[in-house]
Scaffold this motif. Structure first.
Motif, PDB file in Angstrom:
ATOM      1  N   THR A  46       0.816  -1.216   0.000  1.00 57.12           N
ATOM      2  CA  THR A  46       0.000   0.000   0.000  1.00 57.12           C
ATOM      3  C   THR A  46       0.850   1.266   0.000  1.00 57.12           C
ATOM      4  OG1 THR A  46      -0.156   0.011   2.418  1.00 57.12           O
ATOM      5  CG2 THR A  46      -1.894  -1.169   1.201  1.00 57.12           C
ATOM      6  N   HIS A  47       2.157   1.096  -0.171  1.00 55.23           N
ATOM      7  CA  HIS A  47       3.078   2.228  -0.149  1.00 55.23           C
ATOM      8  C   HIS A  47       3.983   2.223  -1.379  1.00 55.23           C
ATOM      9  CE1 HIS A  47       1.781   1.984   4.015  1.00 55.23           C
ATOM     10  NE2 HIS A  47       2.170   3.243   4.144  1.00 55.23           N
ATOM     11  N   GLU A  48       4.469   3.409  -1.696  1.00 55.66           N
ATOM     12  CA  GLU A  48       5.412   3.519  -2.817  1.00 55.66           C
ATOM     13  C   GLU A  48       6.656   2.691  -2.509  1.00 55.66           C
ATOM     14  OE1 GLU A  48       6.142   7.649  -3.585  1.00 55.66           O
ATOM     15  OE2 GLU A  48       4.122   7.970  -4.355  1.00 55.66           O
ATOM     16  N   GLY A  49       7.232   2.116  -3.528  1.00 56.28           N
ATOM     17  CA  GLY A  49       8.422   1.287  -3.383  1.00 56.28           C
ATOM     18  C   GLY A  49       8.110  -0.178  -3.161  1.00 56.28           C
ATOM     19  N   ALA A  50       6.834  -0.521  -3.147  1.00 56.69           N
ATOM     20  CA  ALA A  50       6.446  -1.920  -2.913  1.00 56.69           C
ATOM     21  C   ALA A  50       7.008  -2.846  -3.977  1.00 56.69           C
ATOM     22  CB  ALA A  50       4.924  -2.043  -2.865  1.00 56.69           C
ATOM     23  N   GLU A  51       7.189  -2.303  -5.180  1.00 56.70           N
ATOM     24  CA  GLU A  51       7.714  -3.135  -6.273  1.00 56.70           C
ATOM     25  C   GLU A  51       9.149  -3.587  -6.011  1.00 56.70           C
ATOM     26  OE1 GLU A  51       8.595   1.128  -7.037  1.00 56.70           O
ATOM     27  OE2 GLU A  51       6.756   0.064  -6.558  1.00 56.70           O
ATOM     28  N   ASN A  52       9.830  -2.946  -5.064  1.00 54.47           N
ATOM     29  CA  ASN A  52      11.205  -3.320  -4.733  1.00 54.47           C
ATOM     30  C   ASN A  52      11.279  -4.430  -3.693  1.00 54.47           C
ATOM     31  OD1 ASN A  52      12.142  -1.279  -6.459  1.00 54.47           O
ATOM     32  ND2 ASN A  52      11.991   0.231  -4.820  1.00 54.47           N
ATOM     33  N   ASN A  95       4.352   3.490   7.972  1.00 55.36           N
ATOM     34  CA  ASN A  95       3.559   4.599   7.437  1.00 55.36           C
ATOM     35  C   ASN A  95       4.298   5.931   7.548  1.00 55.36           C
ATOM     36  OD1 ASN A  95       1.353   3.046   6.667  1.00 55.36           O
ATOM     37  ND2 ASN A  95       0.330   3.282   8.626  1.00 55.36           N
ATOM     38  N   ARG A  96       5.073   6.106   8.604  1.00 54.05           N
ATOM     39  CA  ARG A  96       5.842   7.346   8.770  1.00 54.05           C
ATOM     40  C   ARG A  96       6.996   7.437   7.776  1.00 54.05           C
ATOM     41  NH1 ARG A  96       5.337   6.025  14.260  1.00 54.05           N
ATOM     42  NH2 ARG A  96       7.438   5.164  14.256  1.00 54.05           N
ATOM     43  N   GLU A  97       7.583   6.303   7.441  1.00 57.71           N
ATOM     44  CA  GLU A  97       8.799   6.287   6.635  1.00 57.71           C
ATOM     45  C   GLU A  97       8.568   6.078   5.146  1.00 57.71           C
ATOM     46  OE1 GLU A  97      11.099   3.229   8.522  1.00 57.71           O
ATOM     47  OE2 GLU A  97      11.088   4.270  10.449  1.00 57.71           O
ATOM     48  N   HIS A  98       7.361   5.692   4.753  1.00 59.30           N
ATOM     49  CA  HIS A  98       7.062   5.413   3.346  1.00 59.30           C
ATOM     50  C   HIS A  98       5.785   6.127   2.931  1.00 59.30           C
ATOM     51  CE1 HIS A  98       9.593   2.080   4.721  1.00 59.30           C
ATOM     52  NE2 HIS A  98      10.036   2.031   3.479  1.00 59.30           N
ATOM     53  N   LYS A  99       5.817   6.674   1.747  1.00 59.71           N
ATOM     54  CA  LYS A  99       4.668   7.418   1.240  1.00 59.71           C
ATOM     55  C   LYS A  99       3.588   6.448   0.745  1.00 59.71           C
ATOM     56  CE  LYS A  99       3.402  11.016  -2.005  1.00 59.71           C
ATOM     57  NZ  LYS A  99       3.835  11.898  -3.078  1.00 59.71           N
ATOM     58  N   PRO A 100       2.363   6.634   1.244  1.00 64.59           N
ATOM     59  CA  PRO A 100       1.278   5.775   0.774  1.00 64.59           C
ATOM     60  C   PRO A 100       0.992   6.002  -0.702  1.00 64.59           C
ATOM     61  CG  PRO A 100       0.624   6.975   2.746  1.00 64.59           C
ATOM     62  CD  PRO A 100       1.924   7.552   2.273  1.00 64.59           C
ATOM     63  N   ILE A 101       0.526   4.959  -1.356  1.00 66.97           N
ATOM     64  CA  ILE A 101       0.116   5.083  -2.756  1.00 66.97           C
ATOM     65  C   ILE A 101      -1.224   5.795  -2.756  1.00 66.97           C
ATOM     66  CG2 ILE A 101      -0.615   3.811  -4.806  1.00 66.97           C
ATOM     67  CD1 ILE A 101       1.280   1.554  -3.891  1.00 66.97           C
ATOM     68  N   SER A 102      -1.305   6.870  -3.511  1.00 63.82           N
ATOM     69  CA  SER A 102      -2.569   7.603  -3.550  1.00 63.82           C
ATOM     70  C   SER A 102      -3.547   6.883  -4.469  1.00 63.82           C
ATOM     71  CB  SER A 102      -2.345   9.035  -4.025  1.00 63.82           C
ATOM     72  OG  SER A 102      -1.718   9.038  -5.283  1.00 63.82           O
ATOM     73  N   LYS A 103      -4.789   6.898  -4.041  1.00 63.55           N
ATOM     74  CA  LYS A 103      -5.831   6.254  -4.837  1.00 63.55           C
ATOM     75  C   LYS A 103      -6.229   7.164  -5.974  1.00 63.55           C
ATOM     76  CE  LYS A 103      -7.577   3.523  -1.090  1.00 63.55           C
ATOM     77  NZ  LYS A 103      -8.705   3.015  -0.377  1.00 63.55           N
ATOM     78  N   LYS A 104      -6.447   6.565  -7.101  1.00 63.99           N
ATOM     79  CA  LYS A 104      -6.883   7.316  -8.276  1.00 63.99           C
ATOM     80  C   LYS A 104      -8.406   7.307  -8.314  1.00 63.99           C
ATOM     81  CE  LYS A 104      -2.708   6.737 -10.759  1.00 63.99           C
ATOM     82  NZ  LYS A 104      -1.744   7.444 -10.166  1.00 63.99           N
TER      83      LYS A 104
END
Length: 123
Positions: free
Chosen positions: A41-47, A110-119
């Protein structure tokens, strides 16, 4: 913490009759939940890759939650042992500790990673 470190630590804290394979499966379940509910649910999950731990997974594989939040694995394993032993009072204590540890990690992530914004779609 690695798979074998978590298993060895829980076995030292609470000797039990559950197999190493059962504990690996429990750890796999927890990391699957962490990957899906927190990391994905956060950016960078693909890594971060996770496809579960199986019988042939090396036991020196690093678990997903880093220190100082990795105690979540010990409380998780303890709660599973208590649950399957039918020790309700112990289970209630260990699952409470697990929930607290899980929440602590979730808040830190949640503090250290930016959540993926919903479109949003407008029609």
């Amino acid at each position: 913490m690695t798979i074998i470190e978590a298993i060895n630590r829980i076995d030292a804290i609470n000797p039990n009759n559950y197999t190493q394979q059962e504990k690996v499966a429990w750890l796999s379940t927890l990391d699957g939940v962490i990957k899906k509910e927190i990391i994905d649910t956060h950016e960078g999950a693909e890594n971060v890759t996770f496809s579960g731990y199986k019988e042939d997974t090396p036991l020196d594989t690093e678990l997903l939650v880093p220190a100082p939040y990795d105690e979540v694995y010990l409380f998780w394993l303890q709660s599973k042992i208590d649950y399957w032993n039918g020790e309700t009072g112990k289970y209630n204590n260990s699952v409470t500790m697990y929930n607290k540890a899980y929440s602590n990690f979730e808040r830190a992530y949640n503090r250290e990673h930016k959540p993926i914004s919903k479109k949003f779609k407008f029609f």
